[in-house]
Design an enzyme around this catalytic site. Structure first.
Site, mmCIF file in Angstrom:
data_model
loop_
_atom_site.group_PDB
_atom_site.id
_atom_site.type_symbol
_atom_site.label_atom_id
_atom_site.label_comp_id
_atom_site.label_asym_id
_atom_site.label_seq_id
_atom_site.Cartn_x
_atom_site.Cartn_y
_atom_site.Cartn_z
ATOM 1 N N GLY A 137 0.802 -1.216 0.000
ATOM 2 C CA GLY A 137 0.000 0.000 0.000
ATOM 3 C C GLY A 137 0.835 1.265 0.000
ATOM 4 N N THR A 174 6.276 0.412 6.034
ATOM 5 C CA THR A 174 4.925 0.122 6.478
ATOM 6 C C THR A 174 4.494 1.148 7.512
ATOM 7 O OG1 THR A 174 3.491 -1.440 7.658
ATOM 8 C CG2 THR A 174 5.819 -1.577 8.128
ATOM 9 N N ILE A 175 3.264 1.582 7.422
ATOM 10 C CA ILE A 175 2.760 2.495 8.445
ATOM 11 C C ILE A 175 2.424 1.723 9.715
ATOM 12 C CG2 ILE A 175 1.915 4.180 6.779
ATOM 13 C CD1 ILE A 175 -0.938 3.167 7.354
ATOM 14 N N ASP A 176 2.368 0.394 9.624
ATOM 15 C CA ASP A 176 2.037 -0.446 10.773
ATOM 16 C C ASP A 176 3.245 -0.729 11.663
ATOM 17 O OD1 ASP A 176 -0.543 -0.662 9.704
ATOM 18 O OD2 ASP A 176 0.049 -2.397 8.516
#
Length: 160
Positions: free
Chosen positions: A10, A129-131
């Site tokens: 993403g 990743t933003i996670d």
């Protein structure tokens, strides 16, 4: 040395900054030729690979552009069958890629690892990743910006 660069998964803040930094470092410090692979691993899965040259000029002035100049895919799976694996191997060989830099999260890095084992493709992973959930990685780029954005949104809601 000829290096392929791709972004997978993403959207995430800082993708173009990483593409720029990787490309300029490879050119200036390694004397490498850099090839952008469009739409993540999907760009290597077709009979005609989707690529674009990444030179100094191509990555200059991209920091303000959102997303990724290379495009991305979060559904491409080059490990899905033997025919796809064979096509990826042919494309890597035809392009003369010595290594592929995969910029992505846990899914992208898992695919890169699988390709390294299945077709002998050399990979270097850049955690994105933003996670912030990649094993053995303390901090991935994109995470701090995501936290700051969420925090700012909560502060604005709090005042109302």
């Amino acid at each position: 040395m000829r290096v392929g660069v791709l972004t997978g998964g993403g959207d995430c803040p800082g993708l173009n900054a990483v593409i720029r930094a990787v490309t300029k470092s490879l050119i200036s410090q390694g004397g490498c030729e850099v090839i952008g692979i469009q739409d993540g691993f999907e760009g290597l899965m077709e009979a005609q690979p989707r690529i674009r040259p990444l030179g100094w000029d191509e990555v200059s002035g991209i920091l303000h552009i959102g997303g990724t100049i290379l495009g991305t895919s979060n559904s491409a799976n080059p490990l899905k069958n033997d025919a796809t694996l064979a096509q990826v191997k042919r494309n890597v060989q035809a392009l003369g890629l010595d290594v592929v830099v995969s910029i992505g999260g846990d899914g992208t890095q898992s695919l890169a690892y699988g390709l390294a084992n299945a077709v002998g493709m050399q990979c270097v992973g850049v955690p994105k990743t933003i996670d912030n959930d990649i094993a053995n990685c303390e901090r991935s780029f994109g995470f701090d910006t995501a936290v700051a954005t969420a925090t700012e949104a909560l502060r604005r809601i709090e005042s109302t």
